[in-house]
Design a protein around this motif. Structure first.
Motif, short mmCIF file in Angstrom:
data_model
loop_
_atom_site.label_atom_id
_atom_site.label_comp_id
_atom_site.label_asym_id
_atom_site.label_seq_id
_atom_site.Cartn_x
_atom_site.Cartn_y
_atom_site.Cartn_z
N ASP A 1 1.11 -1.11 0.18
CA ASP A 1 -0.39 0.27 -0.02
C ASP A 1 0.92 1.29 -0.30
N SER A 2 2.30 0.79 -0.40
CA SER A 2 3.26 1.61 -0.03
C SER A 2 3.37 3.02 -1.23
N GLU A 3 3.58 4.32 -1.48
CA GLU A 3 4.19 5.01 -2.55
C GLU A 3 5.37 4.60 -2.94
N MET A 4 6.22 4.25 -2.36
CA MET A 4 7.31 2.94 -2.63
C MET A 4 7.19 2.08 -3.51
N TYR A 5 6.51 1.52 -2.86
CA TYR A 5 5.96 -0.25 -3.86
C TYR A 5 5.82 0.11 -4.72
N GLN A 6 4.32 1.43 -4.78
CA GLN A 6 4.26 1.86 -6.23
C GLN A 6 4.94 1.46 -7.24
N ASP A 7 5.94 2.76 -7.12
CA ASP A 7 7.13 2.81 -7.78
C ASP A 7 7.68 1.70 -8.61
N ARG A 8 8.16 0.75 -7.60
CA ARG A 8 9.11 -0.18 -7.31
C ARG A 8 8.02 -0.90 -9.07
N ILE A 9 6.65 -1.54 -8.51
CA ILE A 9 6.43 -2.11 -9.55
C ILE A 9 6.17 -1.66 -11.06
N ARG A 10 6.06 -0.53 -10.74
CA ARG A 10 6.15 0.77 -11.75
C ARG A 10 7.04 0.71 -12.75
N ASN A 11 8.34 1.24 -11.92
CA ASN A 11 9.58 0.65 -12.95
C ASN A 11 9.95 -0.97 -12.63
N TYR A 12 9.71 -1.64 -12.16
CA TYR A 12 10.36 -3.31 -12.93
C TYR A 12 9.05 -3.37 -13.62
N SER A 13 7.93 -2.61 -13.79
CA SER A 13 6.95 -3.44 -15.10
C SER A 13 7.49 -2.75 -16.26
N GLN A 14 8.27 -1.84 -16.24
CA GLN A 14 8.33 -0.96 -17.94
C GLN A 14 9.84 -2.15 -18.09
N MET A 15 9.82 -2.55 -17.44
CA MET A 15 11.76 -3.21 -18.42
C MET A 15 11.33 -3.67 -19.35
N THR A 16 10.31 -4.42 -19.41
CA THR A 16 10.32 -5.49 -20.37
C THR A 16 9.82 -4.28 -21.73
N GLU A 17 9.89 -3.54 -21.93
CA GLU A 17 9.68 -2.10 -22.86
C GLU A 17 11.17 -1.72 -22.89
N ALA A 18 12.40 -2.55 -23.26
CA ALA A 18 13.39 -1.71 -23.73
C ALA A 18 13.71 -2.67 -24.70
N ASP A 19 15.25 -2.85 -25.14
CA ASP A 19 14.92 -3.40 -27.04
C ASP A 19 16.17 -4.23 -25.62
N GLY A 20 16.58 -4.62 -24.27
CA GLY A 20 17.52 -5.01 -24.09
C GLY A 20 17.80 -5.66 -23.09
N ILE A 21 18.60 -6.04 -22.18
CA ILE A 21 18.95 -6.11 -21.01
C ILE A 21 20.16 -6.63 -20.66
N ILE A 22 21.28 -5.71 -19.93
CA ILE A 22 22.02 -6.29 -20.21
C ILE A 22 22.96 -7.13 -18.33
N VAL A 23 23.65 -7.48 -17.92
CA VAL A 23 23.39 -8.04 -16.34
C VAL A 23 25.14 -8.29 -16.54
N ASN A 24 25.25 -7.46 -14.85
CA ASN A 24 26.87 -7.74 -14.24
C ASN A 24 26.90 -9.15 -14.14
N THR A 25 27.10 -10.02 -14.44
CA THR A 25 27.01 -11.31 -14.07
C THR A 25 27.48 -12.17 -15.60
N PHE A 26 28.02 -13.51 -15.10
CA PHE A 26 28.11 -14.24 -16.22
C PHE A 26 27.43 -16.04 -15.92
N GLU A 27 27.08 -16.12 -16.70
CA GLU A 27 25.90 -17.45 -16.97
C GLU A 27 26.63 -18.73 -16.73
N ALA A 28 28.21 -18.69 -16.23
CA ALA A 28 28.29 -20.03 -15.02
C ALA A 28 28.08 -19.58 -13.99
N LEU A 29 27.73 -18.19 -13.32
CA LEU A 29 27.51 -18.25 -12.19
C LEU A 29 25.75 -18.45 -11.80
N GLU A 30 25.43 -18.02 -12.60
CA GLU A 30 23.68 -18.27 -12.45
C GLU A 30 22.98 -18.75 -13.84
#
Length: 495
Positions: free
Chosen positions: A190-219
């Motif tokens: 019910d918090s404003e912070m939670y709502q901001d987060r959900i909007r932020n995470y929902s928008q992530m799929t709108e990008a053309d791609g996502i770069i991650v600071n990891t390597f596949e053998a780790l995760e």
């Protein structure tokens, strides 16, 4: 031939800027110029200039541009995270103005946004620039963030209520997470912070791609779940590029100016004998907790290098810290009694140099992702003491999935007692179980080194990413031409 430019738009704060600069250096290797656009953190002193000088050597292919500051109306009792989101949105017109002027002077290949900056995706779309996100954490955290909007619609309770009942959160590709280990920013639906987060995470799929600071053998499990689209069922999953581990190197320029006192002290210690304690750029403890750490260290009889940061408010990790007064913070006589056992450093130590020193055997850490990767590349096992943000989820990965660390029990309580601190240090430094943890970390280090090898996974993922940015740019240009042709056809039909 003129170099194409990649624009990087990091999140606010040094912890988000530093990995972006390291990404910039990788892009420069492949012949691109990079412009890093910076903003000011609301209600916090800027550390951008220090970070820039610390981690970027002179390089004409990397430039910085600071957007003019924005002002927000004063709001009482608003959480710093909500202020950051408000500020990001306020910066959009200034970002649009800068990118418009830059595109008139050079060819922009793509813009890469910090995952916090998803409200800026609309700016890139308006200018028809391919837009990508950069995840400064690992694939497991990305899986959690992308799946949170799904959990929002399938779980009616807040995570804080689930935590009371010791319930778990289940995310594809990630070990089960206790609800209490979810970031505080999403505990209350019910918090404003939670709502901001959900909007932020929902928008992530709108990008053309996502770069991650990891390597596949780790995760591997998390990466597979991401690429299979299991984290966002029913939605388009952007391509994922594992361009990591991105960490800084030893600063040769600073090294030539003289070693930090803690490195001189480490040179005098036996091989693999020292416990290193450090909790990141914002990790600080109350005076009561600092005294418990001191007592635990002294009782453990382990050699130690301890970076001390303090704060007055146990729950305010965003508060500016002052230089710690060790005489008032540490138990009376502690420095004298432990002068042959350890060294205490105020606020900061050269972490990469410390972790790679032959004397260091284990790392008591807040489990920030940058610190976890630095420990991995140094082959130093962890005692995990998460403090805020997604660090408790990183702890789950490091302890339960990778088994390269142990948990400091009580990290989620008001106070971790000296007895626990002593016990965990002795366990990792002296026991057979601790030896097995160290061996697994050595194995993880070997995989990390392989990922960084010339022509290895990092290079391959970076090449795939750059190829896709070119294809995305062509697709945008084609779509734009087709829309223009349709408009002309529509106008002729009217006539």
């Amino acid at each position: 031939m003129e170099k194409e430019t990649v624009v990087l738009y990091p999140g606010m704060g040094a912890g988000h800027l530093a990995p972006m600069v390291l990404l910039a250096k990788q892009l420069v290797r492949f012949g691109f110029s990079v412009t890093i656009v910076t903003t000011a953190v609301p209600h916090q002193p800027s550390s951008t200039n220090n970070t820039r000088s610390d981690i970027s050597s002179p390089n004409h292919s990397i430039s910085f541009h600071a957007l003019p500051a924005v002002s927000l109306p004063p709001v009482q009792n608003k959480h710093p995270i909500c202020l950051k989101y408000d500020t990001i949105r306020e910066y959009n017109p200034k970002l649009l103005e800068f990118l418009t002027s830059l595109s008139a002077a050079t060819k922009i290949r793509a813009i890469i946004l910090d995952f916090f900056q998803t409200d800026a995706i609309s700016v890139a779309r308006e200018l028809e620039i391919p837009v990508y996100l950069f995840m400064t954490s690992g694939a497991s955290i990305l899986a959690v963030w992308l799946h949170l909007p799904v959990l929002h619609h399938t779980i009616e309770k807040s995570f804080k209520d689930m935590a009371v009942a010791d319930e778990q959160v289940h995310v594809p590709g990630v070990p089960s997470i206790l609800a209490c280990d979810m970031p505080v920013s999403v505990h209350d639906r019910d918090s404003e912070m939670y709502q901001d987060r959900i909007r932020n995470y929902s928008q992530m799929t709108e990008a053309d791609g996502i770069i991650v600071n990891t390597f596949e053998a780790l995760e591997p499990r998390a990466v597979a779940a991401l690429k299979d689209g299991r984290c966002v069922p029913g939605r388009r999953m952007p391509p994922v590029y594992c361009i990591g581990p991105l960490i800084g190197g030893i600063d040769k320029q600073k090294e030539s100016q003289g070693m930090h006192e803690c490195l001189t002290w480490l040179d005098l210690q036996p091989k693999r004998s020292v416990v290193y304690l450090c909790f990141g750029s914002e990790g600080a403890f109350t005076p009561e907790q600092i005294k418990e750490i001191a007592v635990g260290l002294e009782r453990s009889r382990q050699r130690f290098l301890w970076v001390v940061c303090s704060r007055d408010d146990a729950r305010n990790n965003f508060k500016q810290r002052s230089e710690p007064d060790l005489n008032s913070l540490l138990p009376e006589g502690f420095m004298t009694r432990t002068k042959d056992q350890g060294i205490v450093v105020k606020s900061w130590a050269p972490q990469i140099e410390v972790l790679n020193h032959v004397a260091v055997s284990c790392f008591v850490s807040h489990c920030g992702w940058n610190s976890a990767l630095e420990a991995m590349l140094a082959g130093v096992p962890l005692i995990c003491w998460p403090l805020y943000a997604e660090q408790a989820i990183n702890k789950v990965l490091l302890v339960e999935e990778l088994k390269v660390g142990v948990v400091m029990d009580g990290y989620d309580k008001e106070l971790v007692r000296a007895e626990e601190i002593e016990a965990k240090m002795r366990y990792l430094m002296e026991s057979e179980g601790g030896r097995m943890v160290r061996e697994r970390m050595v194995s993880s280090r070997e995989k990390a080194v392989e990922a960084l090898a010339e022509g290895g996974p990092l290079d391959g993922e970076l090449r795939a990413f750059l190829k896709d940015t070119g294809n995305a740019k062509k697709m945008i240009a084609t779509a734009s031409t087709e829309l223009t042709d349709l408009h002309i056809l529509h106008q002729s039909c009217k006539v």
